[in-house]
Design a protein around this motif. Structure first.
Motif, PDB file in Angstrom:
ATOM      1  N   ARG A   1      45.561  48.621  24.242  1.00 11.94           N
ATOM      2  CA  ARG A   1      44.326  47.960  24.194  1.00 11.94           C
ATOM      3  C   ARG A   1      44.887  46.566  24.883  1.00 11.94           C
ATOM      4  N   VAL A   2      43.577  45.528  25.673  1.00 11.58           N
ATOM      5  CA  VAL A   2      44.094  44.936  26.306  1.00 11.58           C
ATOM      6  C   VAL A   2      44.515  43.086  25.375  1.00 11.58           C
ATOM      7  N   THR A   3      45.116  42.851  25.537  1.00  8.93           N
ATOM      8  CA  THR A   3      45.808  42.114  24.532  1.00  8.93           C
ATOM      9  C   THR A   3      46.661  40.992  25.013  1.00  8.93           C
ATOM     10  N   PHE A   4      46.215  39.411  24.288  1.00 15.80           N
ATOM     11  CA  PHE A   4      47.086  38.576  24.747  1.00 15.80           C
ATOM     12  C   PHE A   4      48.660  38.505  23.594  1.00 15.80           C
ATOM     13  N   LEU A   5      49.056  38.286  24.403  1.00 20.27           N
ATOM     14  CA  LEU A   5      50.491  37.698  23.857  1.00 20.27           C
ATOM     15  C   LEU A   5      50.356  36.496  22.980  1.00 20.27           C
ATOM     16  N   GLU A   6      50.132  35.407  23.657  1.00 20.73           N
ATOM     17  CA  GLU A   6      49.718  34.402  22.680  1.00 20.73           C
ATOM     18  C   GLU A   6      48.029  33.658  22.650  1.00 20.73           C
TER      19      GLU A   6
ATOM     20  N   GLU B   1      45.220  24.899  43.944  1.00 20.28           N
ATOM     21  CA  GLU B   1      47.047  25.261  44.423  1.00 20.28           C
ATOM     22  C   GLU B   1      46.965  25.883  42.814  1.00 20.28           C
ATOM     23  N   VAL B   2      47.875  26.389  42.147  1.00 20.26           N
ATOM     24  CA  VAL B   2      47.638  27.179  41.159  1.00 20.26           C
ATOM     25  C   VAL B   2      48.713  26.103  40.277  1.00 20.26           C
ATOM     26  N   VAL B   3      48.302  26.411  39.195  1.00 25.05           N
ATOM     27  CA  VAL B   3      48.333  24.938  38.253  1.00 25.05           C
ATOM     28  C   VAL B   3      48.958  26.374  36.954  1.00 25.05           C
ATOM     29  N   THR B   4      47.799  27.706  36.603  1.00 27.20           N
ATOM     30  CA  THR B   4      49.297  28.073  36.143  1.00 27.20           C
ATOM     31  C   THR B   4      48.538  29.143  35.561  1.00 27.20           C
ATOM     32  N   GLN B   5      49.292  30.315  35.071  1.00 26.99           N
ATOM     33  CA  GLN B   5      48.853  31.883  35.092  1.00 26.99           C
ATOM     34  C   GLN B   5      48.638  32.248  33.514  1.00 26.99           C
ATOM     35  N   VAL B   6      47.896  33.142  33.616  1.00 28.92           N
ATOM     36  CA  VAL B   6      47.819  34.013  31.893  1.00 28.92           C
ATOM     37  C   VAL B   6      48.189  35.352  32.333  1.00 28.92           C
ATOM     38  N   HIS B   7      48.583  36.203  31.187  1.00 24.10           N
ATOM     39  CA  HIS B   7      48.617  37.557  31.466  1.00 24.10           C
ATOM     40  C   HIS B   7      48.558  38.021  29.816  1.00 24.10           C
ATOM     41  N   ALA B   8      47.940  39.457  30.345  1.00 30.35           N
ATOM     42  CA  ALA B   8      47.113  40.539  28.770  1.00 30.35           C
ATOM     43  C   ALA B   8      48.016  41.656  28.718  1.00 30.35           C
ATOM     44  N   SER B   9      48.532  42.353  28.221  1.00 31.10           N
ATOM     45  CA  SER B   9      48.706  44.145  28.606  1.00 31.10           C
ATOM     46  C   SER B   9      47.521  44.624  28.284  1.00 31.10           C
ATOM     47  N   GLY B  10      47.623  45.873  28.819  1.00 28.49           N
ATOM     48  CA  GLY B  10      46.893  47.101  29.027  1.00 28.49           C
ATOM     49  C   GLY B  10      46.729  47.734  31.009  1.00 28.49           C
TER      50      GLY B  10
ATOM     51  N   LEU C   1      37.559  49.602  33.409  1.00 30.08           N
ATOM     52  CA  LEU C   1      36.888  50.526  32.891  1.00 30.08           C
ATOM     53  C   LEU C   1      36.557  51.251  32.042  1.00 30.08           C
ATOM     54  N   HIS C   2      36.402  49.802  31.412  1.00 32.35           N
ATOM     55  CA  HIS C   2      35.688  50.049  29.042  1.00 32.35           C
ATOM     56  C   HIS C   2      36.007  48.642  29.132  1.00 32.35           C
ATOM     57  N   PRO C   3      34.829  48.176  29.533  1.00 31.44           N
ATOM     58  CA  PRO C   3      34.566  46.682  29.200  1.00 31.44           C
ATOM     59  C   PRO C   3      34.717  46.012  27.957  1.00 31.44           C
ATOM     60  N   THR C   4      34.622  47.464  26.902  1.00 31.64           N
ATOM     61  CA  THR C   4      33.696  46.887  25.677  1.00 31.64           C
ATOM     62  C   THR C   4      35.893  47.267  25.024  1.00 31.64           C
ATOM     63  N   ASP C   5      36.572  46.998  25.745  1.00 32.84           N
ATOM     64  CA  ASP C   5      38.217  46.423  25.610  1.00 32.84           C
ATOM     65  C   ASP C   5      38.422  45.660  25.804  1.00 32.84           C
ATOM     66  N   HIS C   6      39.072  44.452  25.081  1.00 33.49           N
ATOM     67  CA  HIS C   6      38.911  42.555  25.596  1.00 33.49           C
ATOM     68  C   HIS C   6      39.308  41.908  24.657  1.00 33.49           C
ATOM     69  N   ALA C   7      40.183  40.971  25.018  1.00 32.25           N
ATOM     70  CA  ALA C   7      40.700  40.071  23.743  1.00 32.25           C
ATOM     71  C   ALA C   7      40.371  38.817  25.062  1.00 32.25           C
TER      72      ALA C   7
END
Length: 630
Positions: free
Chosen positions: A159-164, A179-188, A234-240
């Motif tokens: 599943r697509v998941t945010f750690l925080e 310029e890059v301010v920050t970056q977010v990351h989700a698993s999936g 590919l599965h937009p219903t899978d989100h966080a």
């Protein structure tokens, strides 16, 4: 009274007749025995599948991440009594499907399909079970019912998941655009990112692939709350989602400000080294503009071709549009000018730079060496003569148009393909007047300059030599003819016309009588043979040899045609039939065979035929006499 057993099931295809033996007796009387015959007739009985109609129903297992409205099950009723399964399946409109229970998100269509919910299944970690009670009815009122249980298994895909679920970021003011301010990351799998709120962010933007959050302008003291959504492409219903709080904090010492804040330049490839592309006007809030330092950062291809001379961005080396290295970067170079002010900590501003190189038509097309081709003098219309392969060093390489000076005509029976340079034959070749043709082909380059009018061209000499083709002997059909004519008085009379074919170039054929015309009774005009009237008293047979040739070649190639002509004077009766025989010509010796058909019946057949004729005449006479007497 005879009744059907409650648990009985009749099937006319298996048993059509039952024989029952009945005994009856009364006290003091003899026992009576009779038989009862029960016929089972085929009827329109609707029956559902065994798993579907069983007490537990049919079971279907699917994964929770199945796409919305995906077909999961199809209800297939099984008929009895005269109808086969394919007949019912071909008439789905005669069946009605009804869902008895409505406490399920699944959908039942009019065709008996069970579909996944329109919004998909809930991505739960546990197995979900749904029950459907379905009734099937045909147009005659026959029905059957059953149960389908759909077991929704947990998805095996991560599943697509945010750690925080929430995060706070503090950045200093003065950060420049993009310029890059920050970056977010989700698993999936196949994760993409988007900003949900605010719907039109003014300070920040997000890269949908990497999740990098960049500034859209030079940041000042501010606070922003971004609701970021990560989803499976590919599965937009899978989100966080996650909430990101960005605080732009004042530093007390602001970074330098530059104009322009973003530089975009378009230069021709012939720009000379040392040329200035842009001059920055930067100011330090502290007023110490003399202490500003300028540096160029970016890919090695950009840093090697450009350099900084104070606040000026200059060309360091030639920008060759026609090289593979420039084509590999899409004819665009990106870099960043870093303007740094002194002090602790150092304060810097980043100015993005984009330089686009445009083409210039520098080179003239070059003709191929030795453009000489050979074509047979009997070549057909549309034949390929050769291809002129010109070259051009401007990018895109060898982008040329071809044209033939003077165009096609009687003296130049050729055309050229404007794109490929292929030369084709479009007219007859005059091998008597020309042994070769000299063509002038113009090569013109295309798409090598921003200005379409700036084009270069050159003229190329092309030689086309004609290859002689040996003459071929004519072919005549047939080579031997046997003819019969009646000699008439008056003018000459035609006998036959020879059918001969010469070389493919259509040269005119010549005909002459080579033998058999010693007394001059025959004459040739073209391919037509005439008989000249004479005082012929007896039938006579003439054997003529006609020579046919074409073209002035040496040695001359010719064909001999043999004509056997039977001439009969007008006073002499002609034979009852005329026969023309065709055979293959043999040069030596000439053999002509004549066959006449004759029939000689036996004597007994003649006698029987005579007697029968006499009897027939006598009978006819008697009949005629009797009719006259009446």
């Amino acid at each position: 009274q005879v009744t059907l057993h409650a648990g009985a099931e009749l099937d006319a295809r298996r048993v059509k007749q039952y024989t029952l033996t009945l005994w009856a007796s009364c006290p003091g009387e003899d026992e009576v025995e009779e038989r009862l015959f029960v016929w089972v007739m085929a009827g329109q009985v609707l029956r559902c599948d065994a798993p579907f109609a069983s007490a537990g129903g049919d079971v279907v297992q699917v994964l929770a991440d199945v796409a919305p409205r995906t077909p999961l099950y199809v209800v297939l009723p099984q008929p009895r009594g005269g109808l086969t399964v394919p007949t019912l399946l071909l008439l789905p409109v005669s069946l009605q499907f009804r869902l008895r229970n409505h406490d399920t998100p699944l959908v039942l269509t009019r065709q008996g399909l069970v579909l996944a919910p329109a919004d998909g299944f809930n991505p739960s970690k546990d197995t979900q079970m749904f029950r459907l009670e379905i009734e099937v009815m045909d147009r005659h009122g026959h029905n059957c019912s059953g149960t389908v249980r759909v077991a929704v298994l947990p998805s095996r895909r991560p599943r697509v998941t945010f750690l925080e679920p929430q995060r706070a970021v503090t950045v200093p003011e003065g950060i420049g655009p993009l310029e890059v301010v920050t970056q977010v990351h989700a698993s999936g799998d196949n994760v993409r990112y988007a900003i949900l709120a605010p719907t039109a962010p003014t300070l920040f933007t997000i890269d949908e692939v990497t999740g990098e959050i960049r500034s859209t302008c030079q940041l000042e003291v501010a606070h922003a709350r971004l609701l970021i959504r990560a989803y499976n492409a590919l599965h937009p219903t899978d989100h966080a989602t996650t909430m990101l709080n960005i605080t732009v904090q004042g530093t007390g010492r602001r970074a330098p400000s530059c104009v322009p804040a973003l530089s975009m330049s378009q230069v021709p490839e012939t720009v000379s080294p040392g040329s200035t592309l842009v001059t920055l006007r930067c100011t330090d809030p502290t007023g110490a503009n003399e202490s500003l330092h300028y540096a160029l950062e970016g890919p090695p291809a950009s840093r090697s071709r450009f350099c900084m001379e104070g606040p000026r961005l200059q060309v360091n080396t030639t920008l060759d549009y026609d090289s593979e290295a420039v084509a590999a970067v899409g004819f665009q170079f990106t870099a960043t000018i870093v303007v740094t002010a002194g002090g602790q900590p150092p304060r810097s501003t980043h100015v993005p730079v984009l330089v686009t190189v445009t083409p210039v038509n520098e080179f003239t097309p070059v003709c191929p060496s030795g453009a000489t081709f050979t074509v047979p003098e009997t070549a057909a219309f549309g034949s390929t003569v050769g291809r002129v392969a010109g070259t051009d060093r401007d990018y895109p390489l060898d982008s040329l148009e071809y044209s033939l000076e003077g165009g096609p005509g009687p003296t130049q029976p050729f055309s050229i393909d404007t794109c490929t340079g292929e030369i084709r034959l479009v007219g007859p070749l005059d091998s008597q007047r020309h042994k070769s043709y000299r063509l002038t082909v113009r090569l013109t380059d295309t798409r090598n300059d921003l200005d379409p009018a700036k084009r270069r061209s050159c003229l190329c000499d092309v030689a086309v030599h004609l290859q002689a083709v040996p003459d071929q002997a004519p072919v005549c059909t047939p080579e031997v003819q046997e003819l019969r004519i009646m000699a008439r008085s008056g003018g000459r009379q035609p006998v036959t016309r020879l059918a001969c074919q010469g070389s493919p170039d259509g040269a005119v054929l010549a005909y002459t009588i080579a033998g058999g015309n010693e007394d001059g009774r025959f004459q040739l005009e073209g391919n037509t043979l005439f008989y000249l009237p004479s005082d012929l008293a007896e039938p006579r047979t003439f054997v003529l040899l006609v020579e046919v040739w074409g073209g002035p070649g040496v040695p001359r190639r010719s064909t001999m045609v043999a004509l056997v002509v039977h001439v009969t004077p007008q006073s002499t009766p002609m034979p009852p039939s005329t026969t023309t025989r065709r055979t293959t010509l043999r040069k030596e010796p000439l053999v002509v065979t004549r066959t006449e058909a004759a029939w000689h019946p036996p004597a007994w057949f003649v006698a029987v035929l005579t007697v029968s004729g006499a009897l027939l005449l006598a009978t006819l006479g008697c009949v005629a006499r009797s009719l006259l007497c009446r």
